[in-house]
Scaffold this motif. Structure first.
Motif, PDB file in Angstrom:
ATOM      1  N   TYR A 132      -4.422   0.284   6.375  1.00 42.85           N
ATOM      2  CA  TYR A 132      -4.181  -0.562   7.542  1.00 42.85           C
ATOM      3  C   TYR A 132      -5.458  -0.853   8.330  1.00 42.85           C
ATOM      4  O   TYR A 132      -5.507  -1.820   9.079  1.00 42.85           O
ATOM      5  CB  TYR A 132      -3.158   0.103   8.483  1.00 42.85           C
TER       6      TYR A 132
ATOM      7  N   ALA B  84      -0.426  -7.531   7.587  1.00 42.05           N
ATOM      8  CA  ALA B  84       0.305  -6.445   6.941  1.00 42.05           C
ATOM      9  C   ALA B  84      -0.660  -5.405   6.366  1.00 42.05           C
ATOM     10  O   ALA B  84      -1.876  -5.629   6.287  1.00 42.05           O
ATOM     11  CB  ALA B  84       1.179  -7.012   5.823  1.00 42.05           C
TER      12      ALA B  84
ATOM     13  N   GLU C  27      11.064   2.631   7.035  1.00 36.96           N
ATOM     14  CA  GLU C  27      10.010   2.104   7.911  1.00 36.96           C
ATOM     15  C   GLU C  27       9.218   1.002   7.213  1.00 36.96           C
ATOM     16  O   GLU C  27       8.862  -0.009   7.832  1.00 36.96           O
ATOM     17  CB  GLU C  27       9.068   3.239   8.327  1.00 36.96           C
ATOM     18  N   GLN C  28       8.956   1.186   5.920  1.00 31.68           N
ATOM     19  CA  GLN C  28       8.213   0.176   5.172  1.00 31.68           C
ATOM     20  C   GLN C  28       9.042  -1.097   4.990  1.00 31.68           C
ATOM     21  O   GLN C  28       8.491  -2.200   4.977  1.00 31.68           O
ATOM     22  CB  GLN C  28       7.793   0.730   3.813  1.00 31.68           C
TER      23      GLN C  28
ATOM     24  N   GLU D 205       8.595  -3.259   7.909  1.00 39.73           N
ATOM     25  CA  GLU D 205       7.344  -4.013   7.771  1.00 39.73           C
ATOM     26  C   GLU D 205       7.549  -5.225   6.862  1.00 39.73           C
ATOM     27  O   GLU D 205       7.082  -6.327   7.156  1.00 39.73           O
ATOM     28  CB  GLU D 205       6.250  -3.124   7.186  1.00 39.73           C
TER      29      GLU D 205
ATOM     30  N   ARG E 290       9.402  -8.306   8.137  1.00 37.86           N
ATOM     31  CA  ARG E 290       8.654  -9.156   9.068  1.00 37.86           C
ATOM     32  C   ARG E 290       8.016 -10.327   8.317  1.00 37.86           C
ATOM     33  O   ARG E 290       7.556 -11.284   8.938  1.00 37.86           O
ATOM     34  CB  ARG E 290       7.578  -8.336   9.778  1.00 37.86           C
TER      35      ARG E 290
END
Length: 227
Positions: A79, A154, A184-185, A188, A191
């Motif tokens: 990230y 991302a 959680e992924q 992401e 989105r």
């Protein structure tokens, strides 16, 4: 709407593909080898065997090059863009700046400064900006800029390290096994795509939406959707 059209076109192209032939049991037939010709030339039958073996090797290599997300271990997700090599960080920032500007012509300058024309489509195109406008859900190409911005925001992965194909790829879902995604992924991922989009991609086991690939020298290799 754009996302579903892309996925529908890809899925349609895969429908009707012939099924793989079933494995047939074969018996080994022992053949007495022929004496080699005096001239030292390879007999015709041997030449054919070599050609068939070479063709089989090429086919196996082609099959090995198509790797589904489920067939590889989960890579390390990154990230921190500040840790990117300087040339990669520069290209990432230029693309993101152009995408968030809302003016797709800003993206033209970035593409033209690239060492080589990046892949924007799996088919031949004439003008990259006009193509991106046509691919967008609006006539000004703002939607495609938003997709590019979301993709670059991302997490990413560093792939094929130490090879000629070494690259930084956004989003990491393009190289991540779907079965290993945590809740959680998935947040992401949603989105960038919808749950319906992902369900269609999961059927084929590969990421079919937009992805960005930047080489370690800062060259933009692709911003493309599809397989």
């Amino acid at each position: 709407m754009l996302r579903r059209l892309i996925l529908l076109a890809i899925a349609t192209s895969l429908v009707g593909m012939p099924a793989l032939a079933k494995t047939v049991r074969t018996d080994t037939i022992r053949i007495t080898p022929l004496e080699p010709p005096a001239s030292g030339e390879i007999p015709k039958a041997a030449e054919n065997d070599i050609s068939l073996e070479s063709a089989a090797d090429q086919e196996d290599a082609a099959d090995d090059s198509v790797v589904k997300a489920e067939d590889v271990p989960a890579p390390q997700v990154l990230y921190d863009v500040t840790a990117l090599p300087t040339p990669v960080a520069r290209m990432h920032d230029q693309l993101l700046e152009a995408a968030t500007s809302g003016n797709i012509e800003r993206l033209r300058m970035v593409l033209e400064s690239n060492e080589m024309p990046p892949t924007l489509s799996l088919t031949e195109i004439v003008d990259p900006i006009e193509f991106l406008k046509e691919s967008s859900g609006d006539p000004e190409g703002v939607e495609i800029l938003a997709i590019l911005a979301d993709t670059l925001d991302a997490g990413f992965v560093h792939t094929d390290v130490g090879t000629a194909q070494e690259m930084y790829v956004w989003p990491y879902f393009a190289r991540y096994p779907f079965s290993a995604l945590t809740p959680e992924q998935k947040v992401e991922m949603y989105r960038i795509v919808t749950a319906a989009d992902f369900a269609e991609m999961e059927t084929f086991g590969v990421w079919l939406f937009y992805r960005v690939g930047i080489g370690k020298d800062g060259t933009l290799h692709y911003f493309v959707a599809g397989e």
